[in-house]
Design an enzyme around this catalytic site. Structure first.
Site, short mmCIF file in Angstrom:
data_model
loop_
_atom_site.label_atom_id
_atom_site.label_comp_id
_atom_site.label_asym_id
_atom_site.label_seq_id
_atom_site.Cartn_x
_atom_site.Cartn_y
_atom_site.Cartn_z
CE LYS A 69 -28.76 27.06 6.97
NZ LYS A 69 -27.83 28.18 6.81
CB SER A 99 -19.19 30.49 2.05
OG SER A 99 -19.83 29.45 2.75
N PRO A 136 -20.36 34.88 5.82
CG PRO A 136 -21.81 33.14 5.17
CD PRO A 136 -21.50 34.60 4.92
N GLY A 137 -17.93 32.20 6.31
CA GLY A 137 -16.85 31.51 5.61
C GLY A 137 -15.49 31.81 6.22
CB VAL A 138 -14.47 34.38 8.67
CG1 VAL A 138 -13.27 34.73 9.54
CG2 VAL A 138 -14.78 35.48 7.69
CB ALA A 193 -14.12 26.42 10.23
N GLY A 211 -18.29 30.75 13.07
CA GLY A 211 -18.78 29.67 13.93
C GLY A 211 -17.66 28.93 14.60
NE ARG A 212 -17.18 24.76 11.00
CZ ARG A 212 -17.08 24.25 9.78
NH1 ARG A 212 -16.82 22.97 9.62
NH2 ARG A 212 -17.23 25.02 8.72
O1 O7M Z 1 -17.65 29.54 10.61
P1 O7M Z 1 -18.29 28.21 10.30
O2 O7M Z 1 -17.87 27.64 9.02
O3 O7M Z 1 -18.21 27.24 11.44
O4 O7M Z 1 -19.89 28.52 10.19
C1 O7M Z 1 -20.40 29.25 9.14
C2 O7M Z 1 -21.85 29.54 9.36
O5 O7M Z 1 -22.32 30.34 8.28
C3 O7M Z 1 -22.77 28.32 9.42
O6 O7M Z 1 -23.80 28.59 10.35
C4 O7M Z 1 -23.34 28.22 8.02
O7 O7M Z 1 -24.66 27.71 8.01
C5 O7M Z 1 -23.38 29.70 7.60
N1 O7M Z 1 -23.29 29.93 6.14
C6 O7M Z 1 -22.19 29.52 5.43
O8 O7M Z 1 -21.22 28.99 5.97
N2 O7M Z 1 -22.16 29.73 4.07
C7 O7M Z 1 -23.17 30.32 3.39
O9 O7M Z 1 -23.08 30.49 2.19
C8 O7M Z 1 -24.28 30.75 4.10
C9 O7M Z 1 -24.32 30.58 5.48
C10 O7M Z 1 -25.43 31.16 6.16
O10 O7M Z 1 -25.38 31.68 7.23
O11 O7M Z 1 -26.58 31.16 5.47
C11 O7M Z 1 -27.65 31.91 5.93
#
Ligand code: O7M
Length: 232
Positions: free
Chosen positions: A80, A133, A184-186, A188, A207-208
């Site tokens: 971050k 997301s 990201p956003g797929v 969970a 991720g989840r």
């Molecule tokens: O699939 P999830 O929801 O369990 O995890 C999503 C991952 O993507 C998690 O590590 C979040 O920090 C990241 N992410 C988002 O979900 N949304 C964003 O807008 C940006 C990120 C991200 O990776 O930022 C660099």
């Protein structure tokens, strides 16, 4: 350009970047993520490691994880980063020293003129967050500026939320075919696997839906079925 990520993706026919944030209550996180990568490492092109992992296993734990699997997967640090250029460059240098291949930075500070980190023969790939997301209207109102900034910095790619197909299409238009789009956003967060890739993303960050699944391999295989094979 992130040739290692593309090469691994093509070899494994995978457009998945696995986010390591989740671990089951009561489990040792390093042990859980090592077992997870031993189980599914052959199905993922990249692994994104964020602050939850850094804070739970520390830099030495992350170094160990990266060292154990970096021959097979592309490691991206997601700490971050949103700061002045000197600080971002200093963190990026440490990230490279830990063995990571890429790092994600926030673009909204607009503080950077040149981002790079090198050590020996290695260099770090930089990715910028262009759209999130979550409903981040402030960033979305400045999408074109953030995308143009990513181009000006010569970044390896951008992060655009999988729930924003319009922003993904816009990113592809403005970035051209070389820079990568990671979404990201797929799972969970509710986006169907394959939707972001169909809109023009190169990779889906998951991720989840994988890490918290009782069968991570089966979950990944389902996601991968929704993707056309990568080819650049
Ligand atoms: O699939 P999830 O929801 O369990 O995890 C999503 C991952 O993507 C998690 O590590 C979040 O920090 C990241 N992410 C988002 O979900 N949304 C964003 O807008 C940006 C990120 C991200 O990776 O930022 C660099």
């Amino acid at each position: 350009m992130p040739s290692k990520l593309k090469k691994i993706a093509v070899e494994k026919r995978s457009r998945v970047v696995l986010a390591l944030d989740y671990y089951p209550h009561g489990r040792d996180p390093l042990d859980f993520w090592s077992s997870l990568l031993s189980d599914v490492g052959d199905l993922v092109a990249g692994v994104k490691v964020g602050l939850p992992a850094l804070l739970s296993v520390g830099t030495e734990g992350l170094r160990e994880l990266v060292e154990s699997f970096s021959g097979d997967v592309y490691f991206i640090a997601d700490f971050k980063l949103a700061d002045i250029e000197d600080i971002v460059r200093s963190v990026a240098q440490s990230v490279l020293g830990m063995g990571f291949d890429g790092v994600i930075v926030h673009l909204f500070p607009l503080c950077y003129s040149r981002l790079s980190a090198r050590e020996g023969g290695r260099s770090l790939d930089f990715y910028g967050v262009a759209s999130m997301s979550c409903p981040s209207t402030l960033m979305d109102a400045h999408l074109d500026e953030l995308l143009d900034y990513a181009v000006k910095l010569g970044l390896a790619g951008v992060v655009v939320g999988a729930n924003k197909p319009g922003a993904i299409r816009r990113a592809r238009e403005r970035l051209g075919s070389q820079a990568l789009i990671l979404s990201p956003g797929v799972g969970a967060q509710g986006v169907e696997p394959g939707a972001a890739v169909a809109a023009g993303a190169d990779f889906e960050i998951v991720g989840r839906a994988v890490a918290a699944s009782p069968s991570p391999r089966a979950a990944l295989e389902r996601i991968m079925k929704s993707h056309p094979p990568p080819g650049w």
